[in-house]
Design a protein around this motif. Structure first.
Motif, short mmCIF file in Angstrom:
data_model
loop_
_atom_site.label_atom_id
_atom_site.label_comp_id
_atom_site.label_asym_id
_atom_site.label_seq_id
_atom_site.Cartn_x
_atom_site.Cartn_y
_atom_site.Cartn_z
N GLU A 9 43.95 53.13 46.62
CA GLU A 9 43.62 51.59 47.38
C GLU A 9 44.47 51.08 46.98
O GLU A 9 45.24 50.96 46.02
CB GLU A 9 42.34 51.39 46.64
CG GLU A 9 41.11 51.99 47.20
CD GLU A 9 39.82 51.32 46.40
OE1 GLU A 9 39.03 51.25 47.20
OE2 GLU A 9 39.98 50.74 45.25
N GLU A 69 40.53 48.94 50.89
CA GLU A 69 39.44 49.10 50.19
C GLU A 69 38.37 50.27 50.55
O GLU A 69 38.31 49.86 51.75
CB GLU A 69 38.77 47.67 49.97
CG GLU A 69 37.55 47.44 49.41
CD GLU A 69 37.53 47.66 47.60
OE1 GLU A 69 36.38 47.77 46.82
OE2 GLU A 69 38.46 47.45 47.35
N ASP A 98 34.65 41.37 48.82
CA ASP A 98 35.50 42.31 49.58
C ASP A 98 36.22 41.79 50.87
O ASP A 98 37.36 41.91 51.02
CB ASP A 98 34.91 43.52 49.68
CG ASP A 98 34.57 44.19 48.54
OD1 ASP A 98 35.07 43.88 47.32
OD2 ASP A 98 33.61 44.96 48.32
N ARG A 136 42.63 39.58 47.17
CA ARG A 136 42.81 40.77 46.82
C ARG A 136 44.25 40.78 46.06
O ARG A 136 45.41 40.32 46.58
CB ARG A 136 42.92 41.68 48.10
CG ARG A 136 42.99 43.33 47.57
CD ARG A 136 42.30 43.93 48.85
NE ARG A 136 42.40 45.66 48.12
CZ ARG A 136 41.28 45.93 47.53
NH1 ARG A 136 40.41 45.41 47.13
NH2 ARG A 136 41.53 47.36 47.13
N HIS A 157 42.54 45.69 43.52
CA HIS A 157 41.39 44.85 43.19
C HIS A 157 41.11 43.69 43.74
O HIS A 157 42.36 43.02 43.83
CB HIS A 157 41.12 45.08 41.61
CG HIS A 157 42.07 43.94 40.92
ND1 HIS A 157 43.42 44.29 40.25
CD2 HIS A 157 41.67 42.81 40.58
CE1 HIS A 157 43.64 43.42 39.59
NE2 HIS A 157 42.76 42.23 39.86
#
Length: 461
Positions: free
Chosen positions: A25, A30, A50, A162, A166
Motif C-alpha cells: 500500500e 488502499e 479512506d 493520506r 496510512h
C-alpha cells in the motif's frame, strides 16, 4: 510489476488478480479485505475517511477484496491475497449514498466498479477510483448530520489526508492552521515555477565551481536560522542535524511539488500514526533558493538544504521531547524516552532515504543532536532508564549537569537507520551516566549489533 494507478487498473481489467499480491500500500493505494458494514456508523466513517484521505492527497484507488498484513522487513502493509466476496454483500447505491451525504464538497469523477472474479461464481472485488480534489474544492471534508430535538444540525467535521500508506486525521488545531494559512494553491503555477527554478539551478551547477564540504560554522548558522523560523529560539528544543562529509547537490529538491524528495519532506516516514514523528502537516517552501522547509510555528520544523544538510527541530518541553508524566515535571523536565528514541530513529530513516539514493556509498554522514534550554527554574533536565514507569525509584533517575548539551556520531551512508539511531542514543545515555543496556526498545540483529527495534516501537500504539 511497475506499480502505478494505470497498471493496477489494467491488471484488474485483465483479470490478472495475482499481479497485486506482494505489492505495498502507498499514498494512492488502499486495500480492504472485506466490504464495509454500512449498517454501522463507525464503518460509514471508515469508508469516507479512506475516500477523503485519498482525495486530499494525490487521488488513487480503494480496492475492496484484497487482504494486507504488516511486512516485517518493509514496515508497511503488504497485499497478502485476493479475497473475493459474494456480490450480494456489496450494495452500490448504499455506498454512493454514504459517500454523497458524508463528504463535502461532492467528489466529481469518483467511480465505483464491480469486477467479477470468474464467470462461474458470483464473487466480486470492487475498485473505487478517487479523484484528487484541487483548486477551490480543496479540502474534501467529512461531515456528519445529527438530529437535535428534530432539527438537523451540521456540526461534526473531519479532515483526513493520506500520508504514504496510512490515513492521517487532522485535529481541530491542525484544521484551524490550514484554514488560517489557506489551502488555495494553484498547483500548475507552483509546479511551473519550481520547474523553472530547477532548470536555473541546473545551469548554475554546470558553471559554478563545486562548493567545499559543509563546515561546522555553516551548520551552526543554519540551526540558528531554523530555530528562529520555528519560533523556538531560546526556548526548550531538540535539534537533529545530518551533514554529509562531502559535497552534494540534491536532485529534485526544487524541481516540482510532486517530486519524491518534496513528498518525503511533506510526508516524512512514521512508525505509528500517533507517535512522535517528524511531520509538520504543512506544505514545504523554498527559502532563498538554498533549502526547502516545512514548519509549524512553535512546534516542529523539517528542512533539507541543496548541499545535503538536513535539520529537524521540535519542542523540547511538555509538547514534545518531555511530553507527558506531568506529575514528574513539576520541578525539572523529565525526558520522555519514547519521544527521544522515536525522534532519533525517524530522523535516521528520513536521512537514509535521501542519502542512499543521492550520494556515494562510501561517504560518511555526521549526525548531531542538540538539547537546548531544557531548564526549569534553573534546574537541568532528567532522564531515566528503560521505558516510562519501568523504574519508579528516584535514585534511578539521572540529572544532567547543564541545561543544554550536544552529542555527535558519524555513520556511513549504508548504515541502517536502526543502527545509526542506536549509536546516536548511546551518546546521550552514556553522557547521562547510563550503560547502553539501559536504552529501551533495543535488540540484537543478525550481525550481533545493537539496533533500535522498530517493531517494538510500532507496537507501543
Amino acid at each position: 510489476m511497475s506499480l502505478d494507478i494505470a497498471s493496477v487498473k489494467a491488471s484488474l481489467e485483465a483479470y490478472r488478480f495475482d499481479d497485486l499480491v506482494g505489492e505495498f500500500e502507498n499514498e494512492w493505494l488502499e486495500c480492504k479485505g472485506q466490504p464495509y458494514d454500512l449498517s454501522r456508523e463507525d464503518q460509514k466513517l471508515e469508508l469516507v475517511k479512506d475516500i477523503t484521505g485519498l482525495a486530499n492527497g494525490a487521488g488513487g484507488l480503494l480496492i475492496i477484496g484484497y487482504s494486507t498484513k504488516r511486512s516485517d522487513t518493509h514496515g508497511d502493509d503488504q497485499i497478502h491475497e485476493m479475497r473475493a466476496f459474494p456480490e450480494d454483500r456489496f450494495h452500490q447505491p448504499t455506498y454512493e449514498n454514504v459517500i454523497g451525504s458524508w463528504i463535502y464538497p461532492p467528489l466529481d469523477g469518483l467511480s465505483i466498479r464491480k469486477i467479477r472474479v470468474s464467470s462461474e461464481t458470483a464473487s466480486i472485488i470492487v475498485c473505487i477510483e478517487v479523484p484528487k480534489v484541487a483548486g477551490t474544492n480543496r479540502p474534501a471534508l467529512v461531515t456528519k448530520s445529527i438530529l437535535d430535538e428534530g432539527r438537523k444540525v451540521e456540526t461534526l467535521v473531519g479532515y483526513f489526508i493520506r500520508k504514504q500508506s496510512h490515513v492521517a486525521h487532522y485535529d481541530a488545531r491542525r484544521i484551524q492552521a490550514i484554514f488560517r494559512d489557506g489551502l488555495r494553491y494553484d498547483d500548475d503555477i507552483r509546479d511551473n515555477f519550481f520547474a523553472l527554478h530547477s532548470a536555473l539551478d541546473s545551469l548554475r551547477s554546470q558553471t559554478m565551481t563545486p562548493e567545499p564540504a559543509i563546515s561546522d560554522e555553516d551548520v551552526r548558522l543554519n540551526v540558528d536560522d531554523a530555530l528562529l523560523a520555528v519560533q523556538l529560539k531560546d526556548r526548550p528544543a531538540i535539534v537533529l542535524t545530518a551533514t554529509p562529509r562531502g559535497f552534494l547537490n540534491l536532485k529534485g529538491l526544487f524541481e516540482s511539488t510532486s517530486a519524491d524528495l518534496v513528498k518525503l519532506i511533506e510526508y516524512p516516514p512514521e512508525v505509528r500514526p500517533n507517535g512522535f514523528n517528524l511531520g509538520t502537516g504543512e506544505r514545504s517552501k523554498i527559502i532563498d533558493g538554498k533549502l526547502r522547509r516545512a514548519v509549524e510555528a512553535g512546534y516542529r520544523m523539517l528542512e533539507v538544504h541543496r548541499n545535503g544538510s538536513v535539520i529537524f527541530v521540535a519542542d523540547g518541553g511538555g509538547n514534545g521531547l518531555c511530553w507527558g508524566r506531568v506529575h514528574h515535571q513539576q520541578n525539572a523536565y523529565l525526558i520522555n524516552q519514547i519521544a527521544l528514541i522515536e525522534f532519533v530513529y525517524l530522523f535516521c530513516v528520513f536521512c537514509h532515504r535521501i542519502y542512499i539514493s543521492q550520494s556515494d556509498s562510501n561517504q560518511s554522514i555526521l549526525i548531531e543532536m542538540k538539547l537546548l534550554n531544557l531548564s526549569m527554574g534553573g534546574r537541568p533536565p532528567k532522564l531515566e532508564p528503560g521505558l516510562p514507569g519501568d523504574y519508579v525509584k528516584s535514585h534511578y533517575i539521572k540529572t544532567a549537569s547543564e541545561e543544554s548539551m550536544s552529542f555527535k556520531c558519524e555513520v556511513g551512508v549504508s548504515t541502517t537507520p536502526e543502527r545509526a539511531a542506536f549509536l546516536m542514543l548511546s551518546e546521550v545515555y552514556i553522557w547521562f551516566g547510563f550503560e547502553t543496556d539501559k536504552i529501551p526498545l533495543i535488540m540484537i540483529d543478525l550481525n550481533q549489533e545493537k539496533i533500535v527495534d522498530r517493531e517494538e516501537l510500532r507496537l507501543l500504539g
